[in-house]
Write a protein that holds these residues in place. Structure first.
Motif, PDB file in Angstrom:
ATOM      1  N   GLY A   1       0.778  -1.227   0.000  1.00 22.61           N
ATOM      2  CA  GLY A   1       0.000   0.000   0.000  1.00 22.61           C
ATOM      3  C   GLY A   1       0.809   1.276   0.000  1.00 22.61           C
ATOM      4  N   VAL A   2       2.138   1.193  -0.105  1.00 21.85           N
ATOM      5  CA  VAL A   2       2.981   2.389  -0.111  1.00 21.85           C
ATOM      6  C   VAL A   2       3.880   2.365  -1.338  1.00 21.85           C
ATOM      7  CG1 VAL A   2       2.935   2.623   2.394  1.00 21.85           C
ATOM      8  CG2 VAL A   2       4.776   1.324   1.317  1.00 21.85           C
ATOM      9  N   ILE A   3       4.497   3.531  -1.630  1.00 20.67           N
ATOM     10  CA  ILE A   3       5.322   3.660  -2.822  1.00 20.67           C
ATOM     11  C   ILE A   3       6.647   2.930  -2.625  1.00 20.67           C
ATOM     12  CG2 ILE A   3       6.389   5.268  -4.430  1.00 20.67           C
ATOM     13  CD1 ILE A   3       3.305   5.399  -4.282  1.00 20.67           C
TER      14      ILE A   3
ATOM     15  N   ARG B   1      -3.742  18.794  -0.194  1.00 23.06           N
ATOM     16  CA  ARG B   1      -2.435  19.416  -0.374  1.00 23.06           C
ATOM     17  C   ARG B   1      -2.228  19.728  -1.849  1.00 23.06           C
ATOM     18  NH1 ARG B   1       3.310  16.465  -0.712  1.00 23.06           N
ATOM     19  NH2 ARG B   1       4.449  18.254  -1.487  1.00 23.06           N
ATOM     20  N   SER B   2      -1.773  20.943  -2.168  1.00 22.32           N
ATOM     21  CA  SER B   2      -1.504  21.336  -3.540  1.00 22.32           C
ATOM     22  C   SER B   2      -0.011  21.428  -3.764  1.00 22.32           C
ATOM     23  CB  SER B   2      -2.164  22.673  -3.841  1.00 22.32           C
ATOM     24  OG  SER B   2      -3.560  22.619  -3.617  1.00 22.32           O
TER      25      SER B   2
ATOM     26  N   ARG C   1       3.907  11.246   2.480  1.00 21.29           N
ATOM     27  CA  ARG C   1       4.463  12.284   1.618  1.00 21.29           C
ATOM     28  C   ARG C   1       4.798  11.716   0.239  1.00 21.29           C
ATOM     29  NH1 ARG C   1       5.233  18.002   2.200  1.00 21.29           N
ATOM     30  NH2 ARG C   1       6.879  18.604   0.737  1.00 21.29           N
ATOM     31  N   ALA C   2       5.309  10.503   0.191  1.00 19.99           N
ATOM     32  CA  ALA C   2       5.655   9.872  -1.085  1.00 19.99           C
ATOM     33  C   ALA C   2       4.417   9.675  -1.955  1.00 19.99           C
ATOM     34  CB  ALA C   2       6.358   8.544  -0.839  1.00 19.99           C
ATOM     35  N   VAL C   3       3.320   9.223  -1.353  1.00 18.44           N
ATOM     36  CA  VAL C   3       2.078   9.051  -2.106  1.00 18.44           C
ATOM     37  C   VAL C   3       1.600  10.398  -2.648  1.00 18.44           C
ATOM     38  CG1 VAL C   3      -0.344   8.365  -1.981  1.00 18.44           C
ATOM     39  CG2 VAL C   3       1.388   6.999  -0.808  1.00 18.44           C
TER      40      VAL C   3
END
Length: 338
Positions: A66-68, A336-337, A110-112
């Motif tokens: 489920g993570v990068i 988040r942009s 943050r990676a996603v």
């Protein structure tokens, strides 16, 4: 502005577009040239190449548990999927909601976010997949009453007890569909001296896989023919594998999932635990369809266990319901942009 929800799973990715519904279901896979890092295929096309590529080409799975796991491959894959879902990203910069495991840390979150933004999204928000799966399955998570979901995906099993729109107790274990496939491969190699691919193992699991539940009647004898390579002679072979072989292979990882469910229940507040006596446990994710699993969990926990109506799509449907029914979702969920 387009609003979309992405269930970025270890095994597969699903995308929901507001006003259209689920528009994409594809394997989370990318075929890459190892020498140039050029992306050759994505999704279903890449998955079909698994085990059939030359030495300088590899099929990669950029999402693990489920993570990068591989950032560049994840960006390339997500970029293609977004273009398929909403068209040219130069014209449509969508607002994206992504389901992620409960256990992800700040770096993984943050990676996603970076992957989604690099792929062309205007903004991104992450939501726990247990919550989205519960919403997609129709659980009344906003009520002052406990509800429990066990979501068994490709890379993780997410277990959560919810009430009043939030997660009260949760546990995420990296034992799920991929672990079962690996266990089947290991058993076939040990028992029959034959090496098979995880793709073949998954097909066996879906076709004749089941887990034994003590006290239940014996499962009907089922067999299927599979092909692999003999590890001693190195030659291709055909063999027949049985449902009992499947049960033997999956016994240990399944017991880890059941134990995680027990541990979650032990940490559930008494009032919410009492609620579960009435409504029981709901299973979602592809692993929910494994034969014998629901009865085994029910016998172990002494709770009613049911399977969601559309278990493999629960998470993305939950994202869709958030997009469709909350109005100005950006007032409720923090985006988040770039």
């Amino acid at each position: 502005m387009k609003s979309i929800g992405i269930d970025l799973g270890t095994a597969g990715t699903r995308i929901f577009v507001k006003g259209k519904g689920i528009v994409l279901r594809e394997p989370s896979a990318v075929t890459v040239s190892d020498s140039t890092e050029e992306v050759l295929a994505v999704g279903l096309d890449a998955s079909r190449m698994a085990g059939r590529t030359p030495d300088d080409v590899s099929v990669r799975r950029p999402i693990k548990a489920g993570v990068i796991a591989q950032f560049d491959a994840a960006v390339a894959m997500t970029d293609v999927f977004l273009q398929k879902a909403v068209g040219s990203l130069t014209l449509h910069h969508p607002q994206v909601m992504v389901a992620v495991p409960y256990s992800v840390n700040d770096v993984e979150r943050r990676a996603v976010e970076e992957v989604i933004l690099e792929a062309g999204a205007k903004s991104v928000a992450l939501i726990e997949s247990s919550l989205t799966s519960a919403i997609g399955a129709g659980l009344r998570v906003t009520h002052p009453k406990g509800s429990m979901i066990v979501d068994i995906g490709g890379g993780t099993t997410e277990i959560a007890v919810m009430s009043l729109g939030g997660i009260v107790v949760a546990r995420s274990v990296r034992v799920a569909g991929d672990t079962l496939d690996e266990a089947i491969c290991a058993l076939v190699r040990k028992k029959y001296n034959v090496m098979i691919s995880e793709t073949t193992a998954e097909y066996c699991k879906r076709s004749i896989g089941y887990v034994k539940c003590p006290g239940d009647p014996a499962h009907p004898a089922k067999e299927m023919e599979i092909r692999g390579r003999n590890v001693i002679t190195g030659l291709p072979v055909t063999l027949r594998i049985s449902a009992d072989d499947m049960a033997e292979a999956m016994a240990e990882p399944v017991s880890q999932i059941v134990e995680a469910i027990r541990a979650t229940l032990e940490n559930t507040p008494p009032e919410l635990a009492a609620d579960l006596l009435e409504d029981g446990i709901l299973l979602s994710g592809g692993g929910a369809l494994l034969g014998g699993l629901a009865p085994l969990i029910g016998r172990t926990t002494h709770l009613k266990v049911s399977i969601a109506k559309n278990p493999t799509d629960c998470s993305v449907l939950g994202l869709g319901r958030l997009l469709e029914y909350t109005g100005d979702v950006d007032r409720i969920i923090r985006f988040r942009s770039k």
